[in-house]
Design a protein around this motif. Structure first.
Motif, PDB file in Angstrom:
ATOM      1  N   LEU A 192       1.180  -1.234   0.135  1.00 19.63           N
ATOM      2  CA  LEU A 192      -0.040  -0.078   0.150  1.00 19.63           C
ATOM      3  C   LEU A 192       0.913   1.298  -0.042  1.00 19.63           C
ATOM      4  CD1 LEU A 192      -2.976   0.860   0.263  1.00 19.63           C
ATOM      5  CD2 LEU A 192      -2.605   0.922   2.840  1.00 19.63           C
ATOM      6  N   THR A 193       0.566   2.132  -1.071  1.00 18.99           N
ATOM      7  CA  THR A 193       1.453   3.464  -0.865  1.00 18.99           C
ATOM      8  C   THR A 193       0.842   4.453  -0.172  1.00 18.99           C
ATOM      9  OG1 THR A 193       1.744   2.731  -3.200  1.00 18.99           O
ATOM     10  CG2 THR A 193       2.520   4.780  -2.632  1.00 18.99           C
ATOM     11  N   VAL A 194       1.220   5.013   0.755  1.00 21.64           N
ATOM     12  CA  VAL A 194       0.806   5.970   1.682  1.00 21.64           C
ATOM     13  C   VAL A 194       1.699   7.405   1.584  1.00 21.64           C
ATOM     14  CG1 VAL A 194      -0.054   6.497   3.919  1.00 21.64           C
ATOM     15  CG2 VAL A 194      -0.387   4.393   2.991  1.00 21.64           C
ATOM     16  N   ASN A 195       1.093   8.465   1.633  1.00 23.18           N
ATOM     17  CA  ASN A 195       1.856   9.613   1.809  1.00 23.18           C
ATOM     18  C   ASN A 195       1.773   9.926   3.295  1.00 23.18           C
ATOM     19  OD1 ASN A 195       2.886  10.781  -0.524  1.00 23.18           O
ATOM     20  ND2 ASN A 195       0.972  10.973  -1.149  1.00 23.18           N
ATOM     21  N   LEU A 196       3.162   9.996   3.959  1.00 18.69           N
ATOM     22  CA  LEU A 196       2.980  10.449   5.106  1.00 18.69           C
ATOM     23  C   LEU A 196       3.484  12.067   4.908  1.00 18.69           C
ATOM     24  CD1 LEU A 196       5.453   8.135   7.257  1.00 18.69           C
ATOM     25  CD2 LEU A 196       3.160   8.612   7.573  1.00 18.69           C
ATOM     26  N   HIS A 198       0.483  15.927   7.257  1.00 17.79           N
ATOM     27  CA  HIS A 198       0.132  14.988   8.584  1.00 17.79           C
ATOM     28  C   HIS A 198       0.577  15.583   9.614  1.00 17.79           C
ATOM     29  CE1 HIS A 198       0.934  11.533  10.756  1.00 17.79           C
ATOM     30  NE2 HIS A 198       0.391  10.610   9.956  1.00 17.79           N
ATOM     31  N   LEU A 251       3.622   0.049   2.269  1.00 18.80           N
ATOM     32  CA  LEU A 251       3.564  -0.790   3.437  1.00 18.80           C
ATOM     33  C   LEU A 251       3.175  -2.134   3.175  1.00 18.80           C
ATOM     34  CD1 LEU A 251       1.271   2.005   5.244  1.00 18.80           C
ATOM     35  CD2 LEU A 251       3.699   1.374   5.875  1.00 18.80           C
ATOM     36  N   GLY A 255       1.126  -4.514   5.397  1.00 18.89           N
ATOM     37  CA  GLY A 255       0.622  -4.332   6.565  1.00 18.89           C
ATOM     38  C   GLY A 255       0.875  -2.919   7.297  1.00 18.89           C
ATOM     39  N   GLU A 256       1.175  -2.814   8.378  1.00 22.98           N
ATOM     40  CA  GLU A 256       1.860  -1.735   8.897  1.00 22.98           C
ATOM     41  C   GLU A 256       3.321  -1.514   8.965  1.00 22.98           C
ATOM     42  OE1 GLU A 256       0.398   0.735  12.249  1.00 22.98           O
ATOM     43  OE2 GLU A 256      -1.742  -0.289  11.689  1.00 22.98           O
ATOM     44  N   MET A 295       7.790   0.257  11.672  1.00 19.81           N
ATOM     45  CA  MET A 295       6.147   0.285  11.429  1.00 19.81           C
ATOM     46  C   MET A 295       5.879   2.086  11.532  1.00 19.81           C
ATOM     47  SD  MET A 295       4.989  -2.445  14.001  1.00 19.81           S
ATOM     48  CE  MET A 295       3.848  -3.275  12.942  1.00 19.81           C
ATOM     49  N   ILE A 296       4.763   2.124  11.141  1.00 18.43           N
ATOM     50  CA  ILE A 296       4.350   3.533  10.974  1.00 18.43           C
ATOM     51  C   ILE A 296       4.651   4.382  12.155  1.00 18.43           C
ATOM     52  CG2 ILE A 296       2.549   5.125  10.443  1.00 18.43           C
ATOM     53  CD1 ILE A 296       1.152   3.244   8.790  1.00 18.43           C
ATOM     54  N   SER A 297       4.402   3.703  13.213  1.00 25.48           N
ATOM     55  CA  SER A 297       4.261   4.420  14.466  1.00 25.48           C
ATOM     56  C   SER A 297       5.819   4.922  15.005  1.00 25.48           C
ATOM     57  CB  SER A 297       3.793   3.539  15.783  1.00 25.48           C
ATOM     58  OG  SER A 297       2.559   2.914  15.395  1.00 25.48           O
ATOM     59  N   LYS A 338      -7.128   6.083   3.158  1.00 26.32           N
ATOM     60  CA  LYS A 338      -6.152   5.120   3.773  1.00 26.32           C
ATOM     61  C   LYS A 338      -5.903   5.064   5.104  1.00 26.32           C
ATOM     62  CE  LYS A 338      -3.804   4.727  -0.571  1.00 26.32           C
ATOM     63  NZ  LYS A 338      -2.877   5.195  -1.601  1.00 26.32           N
ATOM     64  N   TRP A 339      -5.742   6.655   5.837  1.00 28.22           N
ATOM     65  CA  TRP A 339      -5.657   6.561   7.245  1.00 28.22           C
ATOM     66  C   TRP A 339      -6.893   6.154   7.982  1.00 28.22           C
ATOM     67  CZ3 TRP A 339      -0.943   6.881   7.670  1.00 28.22           C
ATOM     68  CH2 TRP A 339      -0.056   7.737   7.262  1.00 28.22           C
ATOM     69  N   PHE A 388      -6.800   2.364   8.097  1.00 31.54           N
ATOM     70  CA  PHE A 388      -5.808   1.700   9.086  1.00 31.54           C
ATOM     71  C   PHE A 388      -6.508   1.825  10.457  1.00 31.54           C
ATOM     72  CE2 PHE A 388      -2.315   2.606   6.554  1.00 31.54           C
ATOM     73  CZ  PHE A 388      -1.612   1.399   6.429  1.00 31.54           C
ATOM     74  N   ARG A 430      -7.250  -1.362  12.434  1.00 28.63           N
ATOM     75  CA  ARG A 430      -6.595  -1.581  13.854  1.00 28.63           C
ATOM     76  C   ARG A 430      -7.736  -1.834  14.958  1.00 28.63           C
ATOM     77  NH1 ARG A 430      -2.245   3.275  15.063  1.00 28.63           N
ATOM     78  NH2 ARG A 430      -0.393   2.408  13.568  1.00 28.63           N
ATOM     79  N   GLU A 456      -0.070   9.586  14.466  1.00 30.07           N
ATOM     80  CA  GLU A 456       0.311   8.287  13.410  1.00 30.07           C
ATOM     81  C   GLU A 456      -0.632   8.325  12.389  1.00 30.07           C
ATOM     82  OE1 GLU A 456       0.516   4.720  15.910  1.00 30.07           O
ATOM     83  OE2 GLU A 456       1.589   5.715  17.304  1.00 30.07           O
ATOM     84  N   VAL A 502      -3.558  10.143  11.599  1.00 28.07           N
ATOM     85  CA  VAL A 502      -4.336  11.134  11.643  1.00 28.07           C
ATOM     86  C   VAL A 502      -5.704  10.985  12.162  1.00 28.07           C
ATOM     87  CG1 VAL A 502      -4.622  13.094   9.880  1.00 28.07           C
ATOM     88  CG2 VAL A 502      -3.025  11.129   9.595  1.00 28.07           C
ATOM     89  N   ARG A 524       2.439   0.422  20.460  1.00 24.66           N
ATOM     90  CA  ARG A 524       2.770   0.031  19.081  1.00 24.66           C
ATOM     91  C   ARG A 524       1.857  -1.213  18.794  1.00 24.66           C
ATOM     92  NH1 ARG A 524       8.587  -0.672  18.013  1.00 24.66           N
ATOM     93  NH2 ARG A 524       7.991  -2.870  18.105  1.00 24.66           N
TER      94      ARG A 524
END
Lengths: 572, 423
Positions: free
Chosen positions: A189-193, A197, A210, A212-213, A552-554, B160-161, B164, B168, B246, B248, B337
């Motif tokens: 999955l392509t995500v823009n951070l 943000h 990504l 998963g995460e 991970m994202i976090s 996408k957010w 997630f 989650r 994380e 949003v 996490r």
């Protein structure tokens, strides 16, 4: 020192060393373009110049070799700095240094972007600060400063082929014996951070792939806050540049002011009076404390600990009150002047600083108490976003991020400016180079800064804060109104600017995030011919995609907070 | 006969002491009764979720050395009303690319899941909307409805957010159902019934009659349940589905106005529900020390009302105290996490809660209730509980003292109340 180095280089490379020059004690070595990688490699391996600090482009339209590209190398254990210059004509390529230094990647892209100098064998030669549709090269002298361009289409950082390649690489990383097809490109999955943000402090952008995460691959894009500081500087007098420096690292504007003034004073070869030095030390360290408080506080917010943010920000607020009282504004301080300061301290300054420093202790103790033995905090930071010592050096890290890896490089110790050698303070270092070390190093540095301020307050000498030199410092108002010399001085300084003798100097110091430097080229007029900032976050953010890969994202968010990327300084 | 009619019949029988089947227009009577009951419960939920939000914000302000809302009404107690009106007047935005039906329905589903739980909460000796004989099962089932709503919100937003956040929350709620169900199973084992009133009746008014102090396994089961419930309520340190830094704000990112408020509404009411469940399952519920439920049932008139009110108050005090603990935890801890969250659940909470079930079973078989061993066990557990309370109380006292000195230094006068702002 520099003589020995020049001799060694001449012995090794003979005629290919075209010229050397150590104006203002900054050693410049001019080499032929094709010998550049060899010279850089020699300096790196034999002369301990392990850090490529910056790559600077300069445009001389009247010369046959129109562009000059300068590689700034420094040692992390010795006070040794070398600038290696090459001249190239329009269209000629410079051999890339990316094989030797990872930091060369982004620095060379910047020169390519702003001057149009191509680099041979560069892996990813794209624009970096300007938009990808931008036409022309902004820092060339023939690009008119007022010419704007309308640009809209955002850049896609990943093509389908890139995604397929990243999937293949991730599969191999997971199962080295496999065929590399465990993760399909369609699974990613392509995500823009960012750029919008909440954790991308300002406007940074990272596009992540990504699974998963888990971040399989990441690429960073900058330039959303690019406002042509360097081009603007060429259009203003030396003194007029000062307010622009406020906006570089907007968490510690006073530090930018002071270090910019240091750079120009180095070119002018003047030394400020002792009281000015002490005041500059105090305001610099106050800024450093504020910078670190902001970084640590927001980093904890990124991890969900909102309360600790308030504990740090209350102190920051108290310190901002001092700055507000001193400068009349909180962020746009514009306090330092070339050859001194805008004005002296206000009465009662010392008592106020002492009172607010006492709050710092309390806040630091409280936050450390809340965090240091908190299982969740430790699990979220220990070993997260780690970068090894060698990688950090290769990526051009400086400041707390480098010290967290265990390299005790601090410009205040190695090149004591502002009489830092007379102060008693330690350089705290970490070991693991992870998020935890970076946070803890910042905590320790705040305490050290407090020590420095206390010493400076104790010694604060009486006397003037400005040099007694009418060529540099504006005359007092009574003189302007009362004498013809005063009027003329004022007129010359305001309309023509301070006459800085032709030459090149690199003035730098320890900024909030690392080595902040101004590479100034003067041509004898009242305006800079070229001004290059070395922002400490630029190389750090260059390493960001590498650091977050596999996490991970976090983790990516927590890591970014601890790296303390300031977009104002990054994009200039 | 469907479940709704059944609930309505139960209600009518308990309130009017008459069988609705004997009345004309039975279904109409049932519908009216259900409508009234739903309205009352709804009003109650609204009136609870609102002030809980205000309490939370004031406590957060106090913890973070700032003030918090204090403008609307005395000390800002009406802030939640102002916020409600504001959100009501906001535009109800639906993103163009959203899956419209899912997007629109999601907040109601979340709200229903939370609201349904109120049906079986035993507020007082005779005050419960429906004393179902499957009470605990019903609670577990209806609160799981929230997952569907959150997933719908996450998917329907087409962001996408948000996705997630939805995924989650689904993973988190489904996982933490397991330890919370096992912990409640311990309670069911001791009470011998699934009915919520039955569980309260099986305990007593004095602390040594509470299930939490029955034996060490129950003591641990309480904390396991409490932890799992915090996670099910998406509260810090388990607030990953709405981690604003994380992802949003997660599943509710695309919502605006009243629909957005429904999510927050559900979250705040949820805190209260989990606190209430902990209170009635482990802490004796509404039981009044020294008075048996049968004695209350036997009283008449104002005396009856008085006892009811007292039992109601006791229950509310217990639940509100737990709400406070949840809020305090939220403003103290950072966030976990995703993988750590799952590890906490499956590696620690699930095996531990299973162990507690086993332990309770073994003790049930070995230690007869009312025997000497039982008394010693209860005594020891109450002592342990007292020690915990004492230590916390001493720490609180110390903090207050420090605060008071700060205040005196700052303002030059004494303090009558925990200060709103610290230097």
């Amino acid at each position: 020192m520099s003589d020995r180095l020049v001799q060694a280089l001449r012995r090794e490379f003979g005629e290919t060393i075209l010229a050397t020059d150590d104006h203002c004690q900054d050693l410049h070595v001019r080499v032929a373009a094709d010998r550049l990688p060899a010279v850089l490699g020699y300096l790196k391996t034999r002369e301990d110049c392990t850090l490529l600090g910056d790559v600077i482009g300069i445009d001389y339209p009247e010369r046959a070799q129109r562009f000059e590209v300068v590689y700034y190398l420094r040692s992390l254990s010795l006070p040794r700095q070398v600038w290696v210059q090459v001249g190239v004509a329009e269209g000629e390529a410079v051999p890339s240094a990316t094989g030797l230094f990872r930091s060369a990647d982004w620095h060379e892209r910047e020169v390519y972007d702003l001057f149009g100098v191509p680099f041979a064998n560069h892996p990813d030669l794209r624009r970096i600060l300007c938009h990808h549709e931008f036409e022309g090269h902004a820092l060339r002298k023939d690009y008119p400063i007022e010419q704007g361009q309308e640009l809209g289409e955002p850049e896609k950082l990943y093509s389908d082929r890139d995604i397929a390649r990243a999937a293949h690489r991730a599969s191999l990383a997971r199962n080295p014996a496999g065929a590399g097809d465990e993760i399909h490109a369609t699974d990613l999955l392509t995500v823009n951070l960012g750029p919008s943000h909440p954790a991308m402090h300002g406007c940074l952008r990272a596009e992540v792939l990504l699974d998963g995460e888990t971040i399989v691959d990441a690429r960073a894009e900058i330039g959303y806050l690019h406002r042509c500081f360097e081009k603007e500087a060429e259009d203003h007098t030396w003194a007029q540049v000062m307010p622009y420096t406020d906006r570089l690292n907007y968490c510690s504007p006073l530090l930018n002011n002071v270090i910019y003034a240091l750079a120009v004073e180095k070119l002018l070869e003047i030394e400020v009076p002792p009281r000015c030095k002490a005041i500059r030390v105090i305001v610099s360290e106050l800024s450093r404390i504020i910078d670190h408080l902001v970084c640590v506080g927001t980093n904890l917010v990124d991890m969900g600990a909102l309360t600790m943010y308030w504990y740090t920000f209350n102190v920051r607020e108290a310190m901002y009150e001092i700055i507000e009282h001193l400068c009349g504004s909180r962020l746009t301080t514009n306090y330092a002047r070339i050859g001194g300061l805008s004005h002296d301290l206000y009465p009662g300054f010392e008592a106020e600083v002492r009172a607010k420093l006492a709050m710092l202790d309390e806040a630091v103790t409280e936050v450390v108490k809340l965090a240091a033995r908190n299982r969740i905090f430790l699990d979220r930071t220990l070993g997260i976003g780690a970068i090894s010592r060698d990688d950090a050096v290769s990526h051009g890290f400086t400041g707390p991020c480098l010290r967290a890896c265990g390299v005790a490089y601090d410009a205040r110790k190695l090149h004591p400016h502002l009489d830092y050698q007379e102060y008693d303070f330690d350089v705290p270092t970490g070991e693991d180079g992870d998020t935890h070390s970076r946070i803890m190093v910042r905590f320790a540095e705040m305490i050290q800064s407090k020590r420095i301020i206390e010493q400076a307050l104790r010694r604060l000498p009486a006397g003037p804060v400005n040099v007694d030199d009418p060529r540099v410092v504006l005359p007092p108002k009574e003189k302007v109104y009362g004498s013809i010399e005063g009027v003329m001085n004022q007129f010359k300084l305001i309309y023509e600017g301070i006459r800085v003798p032709a030459g090149t100097a690199y003035g730098f110091g320890e900024g909030g995030n690392g080595e902040l430097g101004f590479y100034c080229v003067a041509d004898g007029s009242g305006r800079p011919y070229r001004m290059k900032v070395r922002p400490p976050c630029f190389p750090v953010f260059g390493a960001y995609p590498r650091i977050i890969r596999g996490g991970m994202i976090s983790d990516a968010i927590a890591t970014l907070g601890s790296l303390n990327i300031i977009a104002g300084e990054l994009d200039r | 006969m469907n479940i709704i009619q059944h609930v309505a019949n139960l209600l009518i029988r308990s309130v009017f002491h008459a069988d609705p089947a004997s009345w004309p227009w039975t279904w109409l009577v049932q519908a009216v009764v259900i409508g009234i009951a739903a309205f009352l419960a709804f009003a109650f939920v609204a009136i609870f979720a609102g002030p809980v939000s205000w309490i939370e914000r004031r406590i957060a302000g106090r913890i973070q050395s700032r003030i918090g809302p204090n403008r609307v009404g005395p000390q800002g107690v009406l802030q939640w009303l102002a916020d409600g009106v504001k959100c009501w007047l906001k535009e109800d935005l639906v993103p163009a690319a959203a899956d419209r039906p899912l997007f629109l329905a999601a907040p109601y589903l979340v709200f229903t899941g939370m609201f349904g739980a109120f049906v079986v909460l035993p507020f007082g000796a005779q005050v419960v909307a429906a004393d179902l004989n499957v009470g605990i099962l019903y609670l577990l089932a209806i609160t799981s409805l929230v997952v569907v709503g959150l997933l719908m919100a996450g998917w329907g937003s087409n962001s996408k957010w948000a996705l997630f956040g939805g995924v989650r929350s689904a993973a988190q709620l489904v996982s933490y159902e397991v330890p919370s169900a096992f912990s409640l199973l311990c309670v069911v084992l001791l009470a011998g019934t699934l009915s919520t009133q039955g569980i309260v009746a099986a305990q007593g008014g004095w602390p040594w009659d509470w299930f939490i102090f029955r034996n060490p396994f129950m003591f641990a089961a309480f904390f396991l349940y409490f932890t799992a419930a915090i996670a099910e309520g998406n509260r810090t340190p388990f607030d990953l589905p709405e981690a604003e830094s994380e992802i949003v704000a997660g599943y509710n990112i695309e919502y605006s106005g009243m629909r957005f408020l429904f999510f927050l509404f559900a979250e705040w009411a949820n805190i209260w529900i989990m606190a209430a469940i902990s209170a009635f399952a482990f802490l004796g519920g509404w039981q009044i020390p020294g008075i048996a439920p049968e004695q209350i049932a036997a009283t008449k008139g104002w005396e009856f009302v008085g006892w009811q009110a007292l039992s109601w108050t006791i229950f509310l005090v217990k639940a509100t105290f737990l709400v406070f603990v949840v809020i305090q935890i939220r403003w103290t801890l950072p966030r976990l996490r995703v993988d750590q969250l799952m590890i906490t659940c499956w590696k620690y909470l699930v095996p531990l809660s299973m162990l507690m079930v086993l332990g309770v079973l073994v003790l049930l078989a070995l230690v007869p209730e009312g025997g000497g061993a039982d008394t010693i066990l209860r005594g020891a557990m109450v002592g342990l509980g007292l020690a915990v309370v004492l230590v916390s109380a001493l720490r609180v006292r110390r903090t207050f003292r420090v605060d008071r000195e700060h205040y005196r230094e700052m303002e030059g006068r004494d303090l009558w109340y925990p200060p709103y702002r610290l230097p």
